[in-house]
Motif scaffolding. Structure first.
Motif, mmCIF file in Angstrom:
data_model
loop_
_atom_site.group_PDB
_atom_site.id
_atom_site.type_symbol
_atom_site.label_atom_id
_atom_site.label_comp_id
_atom_site.label_asym_id
_atom_site.label_seq_id
_atom_site.Cartn_x
_atom_site.Cartn_y
_atom_site.Cartn_z
ATOM 1 N N THR A 1 14.250 5.041 2.156
ATOM 2 C CA THR A 1 14.045 6.360 2.760
ATOM 3 C C THR A 1 12.808 7.032 2.185
ATOM 4 O O THR A 1 12.056 7.702 2.906
ATOM 5 N N GLU A 2 12.556 6.846 0.877
ATOM 6 C CA GLU A 2 11.373 7.458 0.255
ATOM 7 C C GLU A 2 10.087 6.905 0.877
ATOM 8 O O GLU A 2 9.120 7.656 1.084
ATOM 9 N N ILE B 1 14.428 9.009 11.072
ATOM 10 C CA ILE B 1 13.056 9.514 11.160
ATOM 11 C C ILE B 1 13.061 11.030 11.269
ATOM 12 O O ILE B 1 12.244 11.717 10.636
ATOM 13 N N ASP B 2 13.987 11.572 12.059
ATOM 14 C CA ASP B 2 14.076 13.023 12.200
ATOM 15 C C ASP B 2 14.394 13.668 10.856
ATOM 16 O O ASP B 2 13.835 14.710 10.505
ATOM 17 N N ASP B 3 15.300 13.053 10.085
ATOM 18 C CA ASP B 3 15.630 13.574 8.765
ATOM 19 C C ASP B 3 14.413 13.525 7.839
ATOM 20 O O ASP B 3 14.215 14.429 7.013
ATOM 21 N N ALA B 4 13.590 12.477 7.973
ATOM 22 C CA ALA B 4 12.377 12.390 7.153
ATOM 23 C C ALA B 4 11.435 13.545 7.465
ATOM 24 O O ALA B 4 10.836 14.141 6.557
ATOM 25 N N PHE B 5 11.299 13.888 8.756
ATOM 26 C CA PHE B 5 10.473 15.049 9.125
ATOM 27 C C PHE B 5 11.025 16.320 8.494
ATOM 28 O O PHE B 5 10.266 17.171 8.016
ATOM 29 N N ASP B 6 12.367 16.474 8.516
ATOM 30 C CA ASP B 6 12.973 17.670 7.936
ATOM 31 C C ASP B 6 12.718 17.744 6.437
ATOM 32 O O ASP B 6 12.407 18.818 5.898
ATOM 33 N N LEU C 1 0.820 -1.213 0.000
ATOM 34 C CA LEU C 1 0.000 0.000 0.000
ATOM 35 C C LEU C 1 0.852 1.261 0.000
ATOM 36 O O LEU C 1 0.380 2.332 -0.375
ATOM 37 N N ILE C 2 2.108 1.171 0.437
ATOM 38 C CA ILE C 2 2.990 2.337 0.370
ATOM 39 C C ILE C 2 3.208 2.742 -1.080
ATOM 40 O O ILE C 2 3.294 3.926 -1.408
ATOM 41 N N ARG C 3 3.282 1.753 -1.963
ATOM 42 C CA ARG C 3 3.601 2.030 -3.357
ATOM 43 C C ARG C 3 2.360 2.214 -4.223
ATOM 44 O O ARG C 3 2.483 2.507 -5.408
ATOM 45 N N ALA C 4 1.160 2.015 -3.663
ATOM 46 C CA ALA C 4 -0.067 2.138 -4.452
ATOM 47 C C ALA C 4 -0.380 3.604 -4.723
ATOM 48 O O ALA C 4 -0.197 4.466 -3.870
ATOM 49 N N THR C 5 -0.847 3.894 -5.947
ATOM 50 C CA THR C 5 -1.186 5.274 -6.339
ATOM 51 C C THR C 5 -2.569 5.294 -6.975
ATOM 52 O O THR C 5 -3.096 4.260 -7.413
ATOM 53 N N THR C 6 -3.137 6.495 -7.041
ATOM 54 C CA THR C 6 -4.448 6.660 -7.674
ATOM 55 C C THR C 6 -4.308 6.632 -9.188
ATOM 56 O O THR C 6 -3.262 6.952 -9.742
ATOM 57 N N HIS C 7 -5.392 6.249 -9.836
ATOM 58 C CA HIS C 7 -5.387 6.198 -11.293
ATOM 59 C C HIS C 7 -5.370 7.607 -11.864
ATOM 60 O O HIS C 7 -6.097 8.478 -11.409
#
Length: 789
Positions: free
Chosen positions: A594-595, A630-635, A559-565
């Protein structure tokens, strides 16, 4: 509580502008001292190199003087000057203040003049030797002086000593003219320009550096410290407090804040956050640290014990409760904890956060203190000691591996999923296909039940005292008669409490939803928490969730990689929002890049698990590096949100301007076609429309270029004149903010079947209030979406 976006934005801009201009000059002696200390740090290396080079040049001059005939002072005197210069150079790194640094510079210049006088003594033409030095030395030294005072004093003493020692003999008129031309016309003005040019450059660099540091440490919406600055400052304070000093932390979270944003718009939510920040500043002193940790969470670090902190938190709670919101009053829940000797700021905040969660669970709008510290006993040590438990199973042993789960908001380990592994006598692992291979003669749940005993014994030995244990359980085992009582007994016998165990119902064909719903009630009576695994794959569906009502839902990693049509936007944020509205916390599994971690944070996921954050292992690894990830992801998200917001605003701003002009034309009596003529030519315009006070369309829509684009037309509902639209956010938000052009989030249009954005404005005509707007085609790939989407 009427408020406009302009008012909220203006408030934020005022606070930013005040901070941005506060250091433009240096009237404050404290700021000037910090500037000089900073300059000292920068100047030490440059001064050391430059002055050391001058010592080498002086030694070369001494050597050249020995090659010239004529009486000369003893060589030892000149070498003593070189030695004194070298010692002064070596003293530069130890200079702790600008005055000491300046004194070294003055002394250096005087010794240098004395050395020049010794070298020039006895020469027929001494000016040929010393005049270049009298010009070059002040020029080279000018950028090195830290302050104008040092520059003027050092230069004046240099020239005074030079004239006394070197230029006292009578000379011809033309020689004097040359000397004064070089010194007064070239040397002195050039050194003045060099000094003040470099001084101004250093000052402007310091001001810019200070301004950027202040902006980086400030939450732009509330003007409070941001999370990073708060943690950094708090850590310094805890490291420097006296052993007998008492410090406490208050953690607060606004209750039901999401509903305020969703129902009344983010402008009203931002204004509420600004008001809460003002309350916190009014209730605290200058010695307290106040921060917006993120979202609707705030933290306060104050001097004093738990009793005083509880009283302060109660005053804050009452003040926040007095703030009005359109549907009532704001409320907040508080957690309070007192610092214990030797613990870090993050541990202190964790304990305050635990108290905050209890305040939330016990009804909100209240203050809860940390739990009392239980005394340590020898039984505790014995319970946590010993080797890992193994259970013999066929021709191998069952062992436990633990994979960490992290709270993204708190950036810490909050639980561990126990995973079953097989181990041979020599320590090699049994392949999963062998260990879990179905055997006709074996009870399906036997291995499952055996794994629970192994995991619980090992968890008591390995897991931190405040961590959850995620225990996998097959549906057939979950609904087995009497197993709820049996498992509760095993948990308590292992030394754990049932509220630390989360039963994770695995994806399986066994067990009906009705049976699992009834069984879940029995497990909850014992204190267990319930999770449903792998939602989004296999047999999982919304009906299963709504019947079982789990506390947590673990989303399948795909589900992380799922996108809308069409738009290729991730669906994870919407799915998380749906589950949150259903009262369930969300765990995302399979975070491997990381993405994916950044998307999980951006989607407001509560907990994350995956190889990026930690692989399953028999021993628990330190979490510090994951905290930084995780902190870097917030940044990254914070920076990307600002960039995304800027792109989106630049894309829709021309439509806002054109809509405002169309509104002015309509108010002046211009007919619809002419009023919307300019707006209807814009590339993404599908149609321009007017809605009455009840949300029904007035007249016809004016079609734009995007009207004719091919798309999925839903014919039975394609005519917007047959419907009323006052339930749509773009209508409600325009009515709440009359006279303000508002932009909606992307939505799927009934008329065109495409993702669209509406730009609307509520205006008061003579007869009634109306909402005018334009619908924009937002289906093209690559278009920026609002930062909150």
């Amino acid at each position: 509580m009427p408020i406009t976006i302009g008012e909220v934005t203006g408030t934020s801009l005022i606070s930013i502008n005040m901070s941005a201009t506060s250091t433009q000059h240096l009237p404050d002696p404290g700021v000037r001292d910090r500037f000089h200390r900073r300059s000292l740090e920068h100047q030490r290396p440059l001064s050391t190199v430059t002055m050391a080079f001058t010592v080498v040049a002086f030694l070369c001059m001494v050597g050249a003087r020995n090659l010239v005939d004529g009486p000369a002072p003893p060589l030892a005197y000149r070498l003593c000057c070189a030695l004194a210069l070298g010692l002064l150079v070596l003293a530069i790194p130890s200079a702790k203040s600008s005055w000491v640094f300046g004194a070294i510079g003055v002394a250096y210049m005087q010794v240098l003049v004395a050395g020049l006088a010794l070298n020039a003594a006895g020469l027929a033409q001494p000016l040929l030797w010393v005049l270049p030095a009298l010009v070059v030395i002040p020029i080279c030294a000018a950028p090195l002086w830290l302050t104008p005072t040092h520059f003027f004093v050092g230069s004046a003493l240099f020239y005074a000593t030079a004239f006394a020692l070197l230029l006292g003999e009578p000379r011809a008129y033309d020689v004097d003219a040359v000397v004064w031309m070089w010194i007064a016309v070239i040397g002195i003005p050039t050194s003045v320009v060099f000094h003040f040019g470099f001084y101004r450059f250093r000052r402007n660099h310091f001001l810019l550096e200070s301004q950027l540091a202040q902006l980086a440490a400030t939450d732009s919406l509330t003007g409070l410290q941001n999370r990073r600055a708060f943690v950094k400052q708090a850590a310094r304070r805890l490291d420097t407090i006296a052993p007998d000093a008492r410090v406490s932390a208050i953690f607060l979270d606004l209750d039901n804040f999401k509903s305020l944003n969703d129902r009344f718009g983010h402008a009203l939510g931002d204004h509420a956050l600004h008001q809460v920040a003002q309350v916190l500043m009014d209730q605290t002193t200058a010695d307290d640290s106040v921060s917006r940790i993120g979202g609707e969470e705030f933290a306060v670090l104050l001097l004093g014990g738990l009793t005083g902190a509880l009283q302060l938190a109660e005053r804050m709670r009452g003040a926040i409760e007095a703030i009005e919101r359109p549907d009532g009053h704001l409320t907040a829940s508080f957690g309070v904890a007192e610092h214990r000797h030797g613990e870090s700021i993050m541990v202190l905040l964790d304990r305050a956060d635990e108290a905050l969660r209890r305040a939330k669970h016990s009804g909100r709008n209240r203050v809860c203190a940390e739990r009392a510290l239980q005394p340590f006993t020898g039984d505790d040590a014995r319970a946590g000691s010993g080797a890992a438990q193994r259970h013999r199973w066929e021709d191998f042993y069952l062992i436990s591996h633990f994979q960490p789960l992290y709270s993204l908001s708190h950036q810490k380990q909050v639980g561990f999923e126990a995973l079953l592994r097989g181990e041979q006598d020599d320590g090699t692992l049994v392949p999963p296909v062998v260990m879990f291979a179905p055997k006709p003669s074996q009870d399906e749940g036997a291995l499952d039940r055996a794994s629970h005993a192994v995991h619980l014994g090992n968890a008591c030995r390995s897991l931190p005292d405040d961590a959850w244990l995620f225990l996998n359980i097959l549906p057939a085992t979950f609904i087995a008669d009497g197993y709820a009582d049996q498992l509760a007994t095993i948990v308590r016998a292992s030394g754990l409490e049932t509220d630390r165990v989360i039963l994770e119902i695995l994806e399986s064909h066994g067990g009906s939803v009705d049976d699992m719903s009834r069984a879940a009630a029995l497990y909850r009576e014992h204190g267990f928490l319930i999770a449903v695994d792998d939602f989004g794959a296999g047999q999982s569906n919304l009906d299963r969730l709504l019947r079982i009502r789990p506390d947590l839902v673990k989303l399948d990693g795909e589900l992380i990689r799922a996108t809308t049509h069409g738009t290729e936007q991730p669906i994870l944020p919407k799915l998380v929002s749906l589950l949150h509205q259903a009262g369930m916390l969300v765990v995302v599994e399979g975070v491997e890049t990381t993405e994916e971690l950044i998307l999980a944070v951006e989607s407001n996921v509560d907990f994350a698990q995956g190889y990026l954050l930690g692989r399953p292992a028999a021993e628990i690894a330190p979490p510090e590096s994951v905290h930084r990830q995780i902190d870097d992801a917030f940044d990254v998200i914070a920076q990307g949100r600002a960039h995304q917001h800027a792109l989106f605003e630049s894309e829709v701003e021309p439509y806002r301007i054109a809509l405002r002009l169309a509104a002015d034309a309509l108010l002046a009596g211009v007919v619809m076609d002419d009023a919307f003529a300019t707006l209807a030519t814009f590339e993404r315009c599908i149609s321009c429309f007017i809605l009455d006070d009840s949300g029904r369309q007035i007249g016809y829509e004016v079609a734009g270029p995007a009207w004719s684009k091919e798309g999925a037309s839903l014919h039975p509902v394609a005519n917007p004149r047959d419907a009323r639209w006052d339930h749509r956010p773009y209508f409600r938000n325009a009515v709440l903010l009359p006279g303000v052009v508002v932009t909606s989030n992307p939505y799927l249009s009934l008329a065109s079947g495409r993702p669209c954005i509406a730009v609307t404005l509520a205006v008061q005509f003579a007869a009634e209030r109306s909402v005018i707007g334009v619908e924009l085609d937002w289906s093209e790939l690559g278009l920026p979406w609002p930062a909150g989407e």
